[in-house]
Motif scaffolding. Structure first.
Motif, PDB file in Angstrom:
ATOM      1  N   MET A   1       0.840  -1.167   0.000  1.00  0.00           N
ATOM      2  CA  MET A   1       0.000   0.000   0.000  1.00  0.00           C
ATOM      3  C   MET A   1       0.894   1.242   0.000  1.00  0.00           C
ATOM      4  O   MET A   1       1.898   1.290   0.679  1.00  0.00           O
ATOM      5  CB  MET A   1      -0.885  -0.014   1.240  1.00  0.00           C
ATOM      6  N   PHE A   2       0.503   2.232  -0.763  1.00  0.00           N
ATOM      7  CA  PHE A   2       1.253   3.472  -0.824  1.00  0.00           C
ATOM      8  C   PHE A   2       0.466   4.572  -0.136  1.00  0.00           C
ATOM      9  O   PHE A   2      -0.749   4.662  -0.261  1.00  0.00           O
ATOM     10  CB  PHE A   2       1.519   3.879  -2.276  1.00  0.00           C
ATOM     11  N   LYS A   3       1.186   5.378   0.592  1.00  0.00           N
ATOM     12  CA  LYS A   3       0.571   6.508   1.265  1.00  0.00           C
ATOM     13  C   LYS A   3       1.321   7.754   0.788  1.00  0.00           C
ATOM     14  O   LYS A   3       2.536   7.831   0.909  1.00  0.00           O
ATOM     15  CB  LYS A   3       0.702   6.350   2.772  1.00  0.00           C
ATOM     16  N   PHE A   4       0.607   8.691   0.206  1.00  0.00           N
ATOM     17  CA  PHE A   4       1.242   9.892  -0.317  1.00  0.00           C
ATOM     18  C   PHE A   4       1.659  10.773   0.849  1.00  0.00           C
ATOM     19  O   PHE A   4       0.831  11.296   1.576  1.00  0.00           O
ATOM     20  CB  PHE A   4       0.300  10.646  -1.250  1.00  0.00           C
ATOM     21  N   SER A  39      16.920   8.861 -24.954  1.00  0.00           N
ATOM     22  CA  SER A  39      15.595   8.440 -24.484  1.00  0.00           C
ATOM     23  C   SER A  39      15.696   7.252 -23.537  1.00  0.00           C
ATOM     24  O   SER A  39      14.995   7.198 -22.519  1.00  0.00           O
ATOM     25  CB  SER A  39      14.715   8.067 -25.670  1.00  0.00           C
ATOM     26  N   ILE A  40      16.582   6.322 -23.839  1.00  0.00           N
ATOM     27  CA  ILE A  40      16.762   5.147 -22.976  1.00  0.00           C
ATOM     28  C   ILE A  40      17.341   5.553 -21.632  1.00  0.00           C
ATOM     29  O   ILE A  40      16.903   5.066 -20.585  1.00  0.00           O
ATOM     30  CB  ILE A  40      17.652   4.101 -23.678  1.00  0.00           C
ATOM     31  N   ILE A  41      18.297   6.475 -21.640  1.00  0.00           N
ATOM     32  CA  ILE A  41      18.897   6.938 -20.386  1.00  0.00           C
ATOM     33  C   ILE A  41      17.854   7.660 -19.530  1.00  0.00           C
ATOM     34  O   ILE A  41      17.760   7.428 -18.315  1.00  0.00           O
ATOM     35  CB  ILE A  41      20.111   7.839 -20.675  1.00  0.00           C
ATOM     36  N   LEU A  42      17.072   8.535 -20.148  1.00  0.00           N
ATOM     37  CA  LEU A  42      16.048   9.259 -19.392  1.00  0.00           C
ATOM     38  C   LEU A  42      14.965   8.326 -18.864  1.00  0.00           C
ATOM     39  O   LEU A  42      14.485   8.483 -17.731  1.00  0.00           O
ATOM     40  CB  LEU A  42      15.429  10.350 -20.260  1.00  0.00           C
ATOM     41  N   LEU A  43      14.575   7.357 -19.648  1.00  0.00           N
ATOM     42  CA  LEU A  43      13.563   6.405 -19.201  1.00  0.00           C
ATOM     43  C   LEU A  43      14.080   5.543 -18.051  1.00  0.00           C
ATOM     44  O   LEU A  43      13.363   5.298 -17.084  1.00  0.00           O
ATOM     45  CB  LEU A  43      13.111   5.521 -20.361  1.00  0.00           C
ATOM     46  N   SER A  44      15.339   5.112 -18.138  1.00  0.00           N
ATOM     47  CA  SER A  44      15.896   4.314 -17.046  1.00  0.00           C
ATOM     48  C   SER A  44      16.036   5.156 -15.780  1.00  0.00           C
ATOM     49  O   SER A  44      15.846   4.653 -14.672  1.00  0.00           O
ATOM     50  CB  SER A  44      17.237   3.705 -17.450  1.00  0.00           C
ATOM     51  N   GLY A  45      16.360   6.440 -15.926  1.00  0.00           N
ATOM     52  CA  GLY A  45      16.399   7.323 -14.762  1.00  0.00           C
ATOM     53  C   GLY A  45      15.031   7.494 -14.130  1.00  0.00           C
ATOM     54  O   GLY A  45      14.899   7.525 -12.905  1.00  0.00           O
ATOM     55  N   LEU A  46      14.016   7.602 -14.955  1.00  0.00           N
ATOM     56  CA  LEU A  46      12.657   7.726 -14.433  1.00  0.00           C
ATOM     57  C   LEU A  46      12.219   6.452 -13.712  1.00  0.00           C
ATOM     58  O   LEU A  46      11.596   6.522 -12.641  1.00  0.00           O
ATOM     59  CB  LEU A  46      11.683   8.049 -15.565  1.00  0.00           C
ATOM     60  N   VAL A  47      12.571   5.313 -14.244  1.00  0.00           N
ATOM     61  CA  VAL A  47      12.237   4.043 -13.575  1.00  0.00           C
ATOM     62  C   VAL A  47      12.963   3.936 -12.242  1.00  0.00           C
ATOM     63  O   VAL A  47      12.382   3.531 -11.233  1.00  0.00           O
ATOM     64  CB  VAL A  47      12.579   2.846 -14.495  1.00  0.00           C
ATOM     65  N   TYR A  48      14.250   4.324 -12.229  1.00  0.00           N
ATOM     66  CA  TYR A  48      15.011   4.289 -10.972  1.00  0.00           C
ATOM     67  C   TYR A  48      14.370   5.188  -9.921  1.00  0.00           C
ATOM     68  O   TYR A  48      14.189   4.781  -8.765  1.00  0.00           O
ATOM     69  CB  TYR A  48      16.458   4.723 -11.212  1.00  0.00           C
ATOM     70  N   LEU A  49      14.036   6.415 -10.300  1.00  0.00           N
ATOM     71  CA  LEU A  49      13.448   7.343  -9.337  1.00  0.00           C
ATOM     72  C   LEU A  49      12.066   6.890  -8.884  1.00  0.00           C
ATOM     73  O   LEU A  49      11.687   7.072  -7.717  1.00  0.00           O
ATOM     74  CB  LEU A  49      13.386   8.743  -9.938  1.00  0.00           C
ATOM     75  N   ALA A  50      11.304   6.284  -9.778  1.00  0.00           N
ATOM     76  CA  ALA A  50       9.993   5.759  -9.390  1.00  0.00           C
ATOM     77  C   ALA A  50      10.146   4.627  -8.380  1.00  0.00           C
ATOM     78  O   ALA A  50       9.391   4.541  -7.395  1.00  0.00           O
ATOM     79  CB  ALA A  50       9.231   5.283 -10.615  1.00  0.00           C
ATOM     80  N   MET A  51      11.127   3.749  -8.596  1.00  0.00           N
ATOM     81  CA  MET A  51      11.359   2.669  -7.634  1.00  0.00           C
ATOM     82  C   MET A  51      11.888   3.220  -6.311  1.00  0.00           C
ATOM     83  O   MET A  51      11.524   2.731  -5.237  1.00  0.00           O
ATOM     84  CB  MET A  51      12.324   1.643  -8.216  1.00  0.00           C
ATOM     85  N   PHE A  52      12.736   4.235  -6.370  1.00  0.00           N
ATOM     86  CA  PHE A  52      13.272   4.857  -5.154  1.00  0.00           C
ATOM     87  C   PHE A  52      12.141   5.418  -4.299  1.00  0.00           C
ATOM     88  O   PHE A  52      12.058   5.145  -3.099  1.00  0.00           O
ATOM     89  CB  PHE A  52      14.259   5.965  -5.540  1.00  0.00           C
ATOM     90  N   PHE A  53      11.264   6.213  -4.921  1.00  0.00           N
ATOM     91  CA  PHE A  53      10.157   6.781  -4.161  1.00  0.00           C
ATOM     92  C   PHE A  53       9.129   5.721  -3.780  1.00  0.00           C
ATOM     93  O   PHE A  53       8.452   5.852  -2.766  1.00  0.00           O
ATOM     94  CB  PHE A  53       9.506   7.930  -4.927  1.00  0.00           C
ATOM     95  N   HIS A  58       6.486   3.213   0.664  1.00  0.00           N
ATOM     96  CA  HIS A  58       5.815   1.952   0.953  1.00  0.00           C
ATOM     97  C   HIS A  58       5.518   1.847   2.444  1.00  0.00           C
ATOM     98  O   HIS A  58       6.369   2.109   3.287  1.00  0.00           O
ATOM     99  CB  HIS A  58       6.687   0.784   0.528  1.00  0.00           C
ATOM    100  N   VAL A  59       4.301   1.470   2.748  1.00  0.00           N
ATOM    101  CA  VAL A  59       3.895   1.220   4.122  1.00  0.00           C
ATOM    102  C   VAL A  59       3.806  -0.284   4.282  1.00  0.00           C
ATOM    103  O   VAL A  59       2.998  -0.931   3.618  1.00  0.00           O
ATOM    104  CB  VAL A  59       2.528   1.880   4.427  1.00  0.00           C
ATOM    105  N   GLY A  60       4.645  -0.839   5.142  1.00  0.00           N
ATOM    106  CA  GLY A  60       4.668  -2.284   5.336  1.00  0.00           C
ATOM    107  C   GLY A  60       3.397  -2.800   5.975  1.00  0.00           C
ATOM    108  O   GLY A  60       2.583  -2.043   6.511  1.00  0.00           O
ATOM    109  N   ASP A  61       3.223  -4.109   5.930  1.00  0.00           N
ATOM    110  CA  ASP A  61       2.022  -4.727   6.508  1.00  0.00           C
ATOM    111  C   ASP A  61       1.952  -4.515   8.016  1.00  0.00           C
ATOM    112  O   ASP A  61       0.890  -4.279   8.564  1.00  0.00           O
ATOM    113  CB  ASP A  61       1.996  -6.218   6.201  1.00  0.00           C
ATOM    114  N   ASP A  62       3.096  -4.597   8.697  1.00  0.00           N
ATOM    115  CA  ASP A  62       3.097  -4.416  10.143  1.00  0.00           C
ATOM    116  C   ASP A  62       2.721  -2.987  10.512  1.00  0.00           C
ATOM    117  O   ASP A  62       1.945  -2.757  11.421  1.00  0.00           O
ATOM    118  CB  ASP A  62       4.474  -4.750  10.724  1.00  0.00           C
ATOM    119  N   LYS A  63       3.263  -2.028   9.790  1.00  0.00           N
ATOM    120  CA  LYS A  63       2.958  -0.636  10.087  1.00  0.00           C
ATOM    121  C   LYS A  63       1.517  -0.301   9.720  1.00  0.00           C
ATOM    122  O   LYS A  63       0.848   0.433  10.428  1.00  0.00           O
ATOM    123  CB  LYS A  63       3.927   0.280   9.338  1.00  0.00           C
TER     124      LYS A  63
END
Length: 77
Positions: A1-4, A39-53, A58-63
């Motif tokens: 679950m994601f919490k903004f 384009s490939i470099i920018l797309l890979s950077g966007l994927v990295y930043l999306a995974m980072f955030f 991410h809110v874990g199940d315990d939390k």
């Protein structure tokens, strides 16, 4: 679950500005037709930043269970 949580974005200003700038460049990229490697470099950077955030937001199940007021899971002794 994601919490903004805006505090996560404020805590990482360089990552946030890179994410916004990368997203904006990729939105208007078809108007310019840059080299494919850029384009490939920018797309890979966007994927990295999306995974980072994604990891940071991410809110874990315990939390999530603790926030909902549920009891902690029982463990075997």
């Amino acid at each position: 679950m994601f919490k903004f949580n805006t505090e996560t974005f404020i805590a990482y200003p360089v990552h946030t500005s890179a994410f916004v700038a990368d997203f904006a460049v990729l939105m208007f990229m078809p108007l310019v037709r840059p080299p494919v490697i850029l384009s490939i470099i920018l797309l890979s950077g966007l994927v990295y930043l999306a995974m980072f955030f994604g990891v940071k937001l991410h809110v874990g199940d315990d939390k999530a269970a603790a926030d909902a007021g549920a009891a902690a899971p029982l463990t075997n002794p």
